[in-house]
Design an enzyme around this catalytic site. Structure first.
Site, PDB file in Angstrom:
ATOM      1  N   LYS A  41       0.846  -1.203   0.000  1.00  0.00           N
ATOM      2  CA  LYS A  41       0.000   0.000   0.000  1.00  0.00           C
ATOM      3  C   LYS A  41       0.883   1.256   0.000  1.00  0.00           C
ATOM      4  O   LYS A  41       2.083   1.183   0.308  1.00  0.00           O
ATOM      5  CB  LYS A  41      -0.915  -0.030   1.215  1.00  0.00           C
ATOM      6  N   TYR A 259      15.516  30.083   9.925  1.00  0.00           N
ATOM      7  CA  TYR A 259      14.268  30.733  10.319  1.00  0.00           C
ATOM      8  C   TYR A 259      14.091  30.708  11.830  1.00  0.00           C
ATOM      9  O   TYR A 259      14.345  29.682  12.470  1.00  0.00           O
ATOM     10  CB  TYR A 259      13.072  30.012   9.692  1.00  0.00           C
TER      11      TYR A 259
HETATM   12  C1  LIG Z   1      -0.299  -2.023   6.753  1.00  0.00           C
HETATM   13  C2  LIG Z   1      -0.866  -3.310   7.158  1.00  0.00           C
HETATM   14  C3  LIG Z   1      -0.051  -4.448   7.256  1.00  0.00           C
HETATM   15  C4  LIG Z   1       1.447  -4.386   7.173  1.00  0.00           C
HETATM   16  O1  LIG Z   1       1.938  -3.913   8.410  1.00  0.00           O
HETATM   17  P1  LIG Z   1       3.494  -3.713   8.705  1.00  0.00           P
HETATM   18  O2  LIG Z   1       3.509  -3.285  10.129  1.00  0.00           O
HETATM   19  O3  LIG Z   1       3.972  -2.649   7.767  1.00  0.00           O
HETATM   20  O4  LIG Z   1       4.171  -5.005   8.469  1.00  0.00           O
HETATM   21  C5  LIG Z   1      -0.669  -5.672   7.495  1.00  0.00           C
HETATM   22  N1  LIG Z   1      -2.008  -5.751   7.656  1.00  0.00           N
HETATM   23  C6  LIG Z   1      -2.820  -4.663   7.606  1.00  0.00           C
HETATM   24  C7  LIG Z   1      -4.282  -4.821   7.806  1.00  0.00           C
HETATM   25  C8  LIG Z   1      -2.280  -3.415   7.357  1.00  0.00           C
HETATM   26  O5  LIG Z   1      -3.075  -2.338   7.333  1.00  0.00           O
END
Ligand SMILES: *Cc1c(COP(=O)(O)O)cnc(C)c1O
Length: 368
Positions: A41, A259
């Site tokens: 994702k 800044y």
């Molecule tokens: C993002 C996500 C993962 C992966 O998690 P990590 O901590 O990056 O390994 C797995 N399952 C779900 C439902 C997620 O949203």
């Protein structure tokens, strides 16, 4: 894995696809005999879905998770044959897209289940089912789960290929929530024994074999973050980030930097200004606390992080190295994504997913 920042760029982001593949194989070994999926994702956690997806498939991944249908459509364009699950659900109005691109919705509520039952006949695609065991975020609530147990006909005849839950505290191995969620999920599995089960994210994989069920779902560890915080990391670093020095100057005691004049020199100092800033995902929270590195020399951030620039204390850097045109590492052999995240008061997930779009990106694989 080092290369110079190209002449026209401010900073170079190098993504080592071979290290990514080694990480996948390491996690797949950890998961065995369960299978190991890959979570890609958010543009593969900022590293580039078009390159990361095929590299993971080459390393053996054949099940992928994205958050959104549009992410799935993009993944489908580079990987026509793999299994893709959409974690955020079955979006009303997009049913035809799920079917056309064979994106399996993860059904998150009784409403999702009902809509899927009605749509799937015209738009056939298998689905997954998410059951909440402690996140209170997505997935069937406890009440919905009880309702489903009383009326199993709600899912009868549906092409469900996976059910899953998600751990809230997996990166803390001693957290009591882990075992509580495991127990709740076991009850779910006992009720739906025919459907493959999935619980573990990256850190969940290291909580013990009980957590792996039939399919593991690591994300962040693939990209080099430590799934076992506080212990040595089992993962290879995947990203290196180098930024060009634009100017070097000497300032007197009493002069301020940046800044808000939040840093004032107490002694004469050498300041190196580099071509990267918060617009590139180097959070403003790193002001006066972040660090960069060059050949083993530490260069603390001086003053505030600007949009395009960061000022570094190069006082201890040998004059031959403190030169415009040379580059410093924000991520590299001396500093991994976990350390930079800690300096910014955040987690490696946020550092990775904020990696800037204007970095010159270079992908390394076994052919380069
Ligand atoms: C993002 C996500 C993962 C992966 O998690 P990590 O901590 O990056 O390994 C797995 N399952 C779900 C439902 C997620 O949203």
């Amino acid at each position: 894995m080092h290369a110079d920042v190209p002449a026209r760029a401010g900073a170079l982001l190098t993504i080592d696809l071979t290290a990514l593949q080694q990480n996948y194989r390491r996690l797949a070994e950890q998961a065995a005999p369960a299978r190991c999926a890959a979570v890609v994702k958010a543009d593969a956690y900022g590293l580039g879905l078009d390159q990361v997806g095929p590299a993971l498939a080459e390393a053996g991944a054949n099940t992928f998770f994205v958050a959104l249908p549009e992410e799935g459509m993009r993944l489908r364009s580079v990987l026509p044959d793999v299994t893709v699950y959409v974690l955020s659900g079955y979006f009303p109005g997009a049913e035809a897209d799920y079917a056309e691109y064979q994106l399996r919705p993860v059904l998150n509520s009784l409403g999702d289940i009902e809509r899927y039952r009605q749509a799937v006949e015209n738009h056939p695609v298998p689905a997954g089912l998410h059951l909440d065991t402690g996140m209170s975020r997505l997935g069937l609530s406890r009440t919905e789960w009880l309702a489903l147990q009383e009326r199993p006909e709600l899912i009868q005849g549906l092409d469900l290929r996976l059910h899953m839950s998600h751990l809230a505290c997996a990166e803390d191995q001693d957290h009591p929530m882990n075992n509580e969620q495991l127990e709740r999920y076991r009850q779910i599995q006992a009720f739906l024994p025919e459907i493959p089960a999935s619980l573990a994210n990256s850190s969940g994989l290291f909580l013990g074999p009980d957590y792996s069920f039939q399919l593991a779902r690591p994300g962040v560890a693939l990209y080099g973050a430590n799934p076992t915080p506080g212990q040595p990391t089992p993962m290879q670093p995947v990203v290196r980030l180098s930024a060009r020095i634009l100017q070097v100057r000497e300032i007197d005691s009493g002069e301020s930097v940046g800044y808000g004049a939040t840093y004032t020199a107490d002694t004469p100092r050498r300041v190196a200004t580099i071509a990267a800033g918060y617009a590139d995902g180097l959070h403003r929270a790193l002001s006066n606390t972040g660090r960069a590195w060059m050949e083993g020399y530490e260069l603390p951030f001086l003053g505030r992080v600007s949009m395009d620039l960061i000022t570094l204390d190069a006082s201890n850097l040998p004059p031959a190295l403190a030169q415009a045109g040379r580059s410093v590492d924000l991520l590299g052999p001396d500093q991994n994504v976990d350390s930079l995240a800690e300096q910014a008061g955040t987690i490696p997930y946020e550092i990775l997913t904020n990696l800037g779009l204007r970095y010159h990106r270079q992908y390394l694989d076994h052919t380069t």
